[in-house]
Scaffold this motif. Structure first.
Motif, PDB file in Angstrom:
ATOM      1  N   THR A  62       0.821  -1.205   0.000  1.00 52.71           N
ATOM      2  CA  THR A  62       0.000   0.000   0.000  1.00 52.71           C
ATOM      3  C   THR A  62       0.858   1.258   0.000  1.00 52.71           C
ATOM      4  O   THR A  62       2.033   1.224   0.399  1.00 52.71           O
ATOM      5  N   ALA A  63       0.263   2.357  -0.429  1.00 52.72           N
ATOM      6  CA  ALA A  63       0.970   3.635  -0.465  1.00 52.72           C
ATOM      7  C   ALA A  63       1.405   4.062   0.927  1.00 52.72           C
ATOM      8  O   ALA A  63       2.521   4.548   1.138  1.00 52.72           O
ATOM      9  N   GLY A  64       0.513   3.865   1.902  1.00 59.36           N
ATOM     10  CA  GLY A  64       0.857   4.251   3.262  1.00 59.36           C
ATOM     11  C   GLY A  64       2.027   3.471   3.810  1.00 59.36           C
ATOM     12  O   GLY A  64       2.944   4.027   4.422  1.00 59.36           O
ATOM     13  N   ALA A  65       2.016   2.154   3.584  1.00 56.61           N
ATOM     14  CA  ALA A  65       3.107   1.318   4.071  1.00 56.61           C
ATOM     15  C   ALA A  65       4.419   1.645   3.368  1.00 56.61           C
ATOM     16  O   ALA A  65       5.491   1.629   3.983  1.00 56.61           O
ATOM     17  N   LEU A  66       4.341   1.956   2.079  1.00 56.87           N
ATOM     18  CA  LEU A  66       5.538   2.317   1.316  1.00 56.87           C
ATOM     19  C   LEU A  66       6.205   3.551   1.898  1.00 56.87           C
ATOM     20  O   LEU A  66       7.406   3.544   2.212  1.00 56.87           O
ATOM     21  N   PHE A  67       5.442   4.616   2.061  1.00 54.61           N
ATOM     22  CA  PHE A  67       6.037   5.866   2.534  1.00 54.61           C
ATOM     23  C   PHE A  67       6.425   5.779   4.010  1.00 54.61           C
ATOM     24  O   PHE A  67       7.397   6.416   4.434  1.00 54.61           O
ATOM     25  N   GLY A  87      12.597  12.109   7.098  1.00 56.24           N
ATOM     26  CA  GLY A  87      11.845  10.961   7.565  1.00 56.24           C
ATOM     27  C   GLY A  87      10.423  11.341   7.933  1.00 56.24           C
ATOM     28  O   GLY A  87       9.460  10.642   7.575  1.00 56.24           O
ATOM     29  N   THR A  88      10.260  12.459   8.629  1.00 52.27           N
ATOM     30  CA  THR A  88       8.928  12.925   9.002  1.00 52.27           C
ATOM     31  C   THR A  88       8.109  13.293   7.780  1.00 52.27           C
ATOM     32  O   THR A  88       6.897  13.037   7.721  1.00 52.27           O
ATOM     33  N   LEU A  89       8.743  13.881   6.774  1.00 51.60           N
ATOM     34  CA  LEU A  89       8.051  14.207   5.526  1.00 51.60           C
ATOM     35  C   LEU A  89       7.397  12.954   4.950  1.00 51.60           C
ATOM     36  O   LEU A  89       6.196  12.954   4.624  1.00 51.60           O
ATOM     37  N   PHE A  90       8.152  11.880   4.842  1.00 50.58           N
ATOM     38  CA  PHE A  90       7.615  10.642   4.268  1.00 50.58           C
ATOM     39  C   PHE A  90       6.628   9.960   5.214  1.00 50.58           C
ATOM     40  O   PHE A  90       5.617   9.404   4.774  1.00 50.58           O
ATOM     41  N   LEU A  91       6.900   9.986   6.504  1.00 46.27           N
ATOM     42  CA  LEU A  91       5.991   9.356   7.457  1.00 46.27           C
ATOM     43  C   LEU A  91       4.620  10.022   7.448  1.00 46.27           C
ATOM     44  O   LEU A  91       3.585   9.337   7.481  1.00 46.27           O
ATOM     45  N   MET A  93       3.324  11.707   4.972  1.00 50.38           N
ATOM     46  CA  MET A  93       2.690  11.349   3.700  1.00 50.38           C
ATOM     47  C   MET A  93       2.097   9.951   3.782  1.00 50.38           C
ATOM     48  O   MET A  93       0.977   9.704   3.332  1.00 50.38           O
ATOM     49  N   GLY A  94       2.847   9.034   4.400  1.00 46.64           N
ATOM     50  CA  GLY A  94       2.364   7.667   4.525  1.00 46.64           C
ATOM     51  C   GLY A  94       1.093   7.575   5.343  1.00 46.64           C
ATOM     52  O   GLY A  94       0.152   6.856   4.975  1.00 46.64           O
ATOM     53  N   SER A  95       1.047   8.292   6.462  1.00 48.14           N
ATOM     54  CA  SER A  95      -0.146   8.239   7.297  1.00 48.14           C
ATOM     55  C   SER A  95      -1.340   8.868   6.597  1.00 48.14           C
ATOM     56  O   SER A  95      -2.489   8.466   6.823  1.00 48.14           O
ATOM     57  N   GLU A 107      -5.337  13.244  -3.550  1.00 46.77           N
ATOM     58  CA  GLU A 107      -4.772  12.621  -2.347  1.00 46.77           C
ATOM     59  C   GLU A 107      -3.257  12.774  -2.305  1.00 46.77           C
ATOM     60  O   GLU A 107      -2.672  12.937  -1.226  1.00 46.77           O
ATOM     61  N   LEU A 108      -2.621  12.744  -3.455  1.00 46.08           N
ATOM     62  CA  LEU A 108      -1.179  12.966  -3.503  1.00 46.08           C
ATOM     63  C   LEU A 108      -0.845  14.390  -3.072  1.00 46.08           C
ATOM     64  O   LEU A 108       0.093  14.613  -2.295  1.00 46.08           O
ATOM     65  N   ALA A 109      -1.620  15.345  -3.558  1.00 50.27           N
ATOM     66  CA  ALA A 109      -1.404  16.740  -3.164  1.00 50.27           C
ATOM     67  C   ALA A 109      -1.635  16.919  -1.664  1.00 50.27           C
ATOM     68  O   ALA A 109      -0.881  17.634  -0.987  1.00 50.27           O
TER      69      ALA A 109
END
Length: 211
Positions: A62-67, A87-91, A93-95, A107-109
């Motif tokens: 999933t996208a969330g798990a990836l990020f 790391g926080t940027l990606f975390l 985004m993942g959540s 959703e990406l935006a």
């Protein structure tokens, strides 16, 4: 903008970012040598190599798990402020993505905006502080505007890339007010911020990915 973005495409973006970081490792380190600890490029390259290795070992579904995997890997492998911030940027985004295998342009935006919020929460930076914020915030706004106008995602990401590059360049004449560079005072003026430069690479990678 009604395109569906798969987790595989998002992974392609991450891998492309890792490639650009590796290509620009020495340049990023040179930028950091002028106003920081001279390790930003080395640290980010090490972190993104670890990310690629983690993805090679098994791609999340999933996208969330990836990020989230990307973010946690960066936090655990990148030294200094860069690990927690990127790391926080990606975390974040993942959540925001959650447990979905495909996501929309909207959703990406929204995820990118949430990532910016995470960076602000972690680093307490704002406009013209000469940090990654100065490249990331314009990119977020550019993508949001493109989504609102109904344009295609590829064009929106190119707009975001251009906005990030302009934000990166705008850091050069700024006086640093946050981070290690702020200790230099007036000597920080005239140097491009390495964090903002890395953000520009992230958006460049997005624009080069086949969304």
């Amino acid at each position: 903008m009604d395109e569906n973005v798969t987790t595989a495409v998002l992974e392609e973006w991450v891998r492309r970012f890792a490639h650009l970081v590796a290509e620009n490792r020495d340049h990023l380190t040179e930028l950091d040598a002028a106003i920081g600890d001279a390790d930003h490029g080395l640290n980010m390259d090490r972190g993104m190599r670890a990310v690629v290795a983690a993805l090679d070992a098994g791609t999340p579904a999933t996208a969330g798990a990836l990020f989230s995997k990307v973010g946690m890997t960066l936090v655990s492998t990148v030294g200094g402020a860069s690990g927690p911030l990127f790391g926080t940027l990606f975390l974040r985004m993942g959540s925001t993505f959650g447990d979905v295998q495909t996501t929309s342009a909207q959703e990406l935006a929204a995820a990118l905006r949430a990532g910016l919020g995470g960076v602000v929460d972690r680093g307490k930076a704002g406009p013209q502080d000469k940090t990654m914020y100065d490249a990331l915030s314009p990119a977020v706004e550019a993508l949001a505007a493109a989504v609102a106008d109904g344009g295609d995602l590829a064009t929106g990401l190119k707009d975001a890339r251009d906005a990030a590059a302009a934000g990166r360049d705008a850091t050069t004449p700024m006086l640093a007010r946050k981070g290690r560079a702020s200790y230099l005072g007036e000597r920080s003026v005239g140097h491009q911020d390495p964090g903002a430069t890395t953000v520009a690479l992230l958006l460049e990678a997005a624009a080069e990915t086949n969304f």
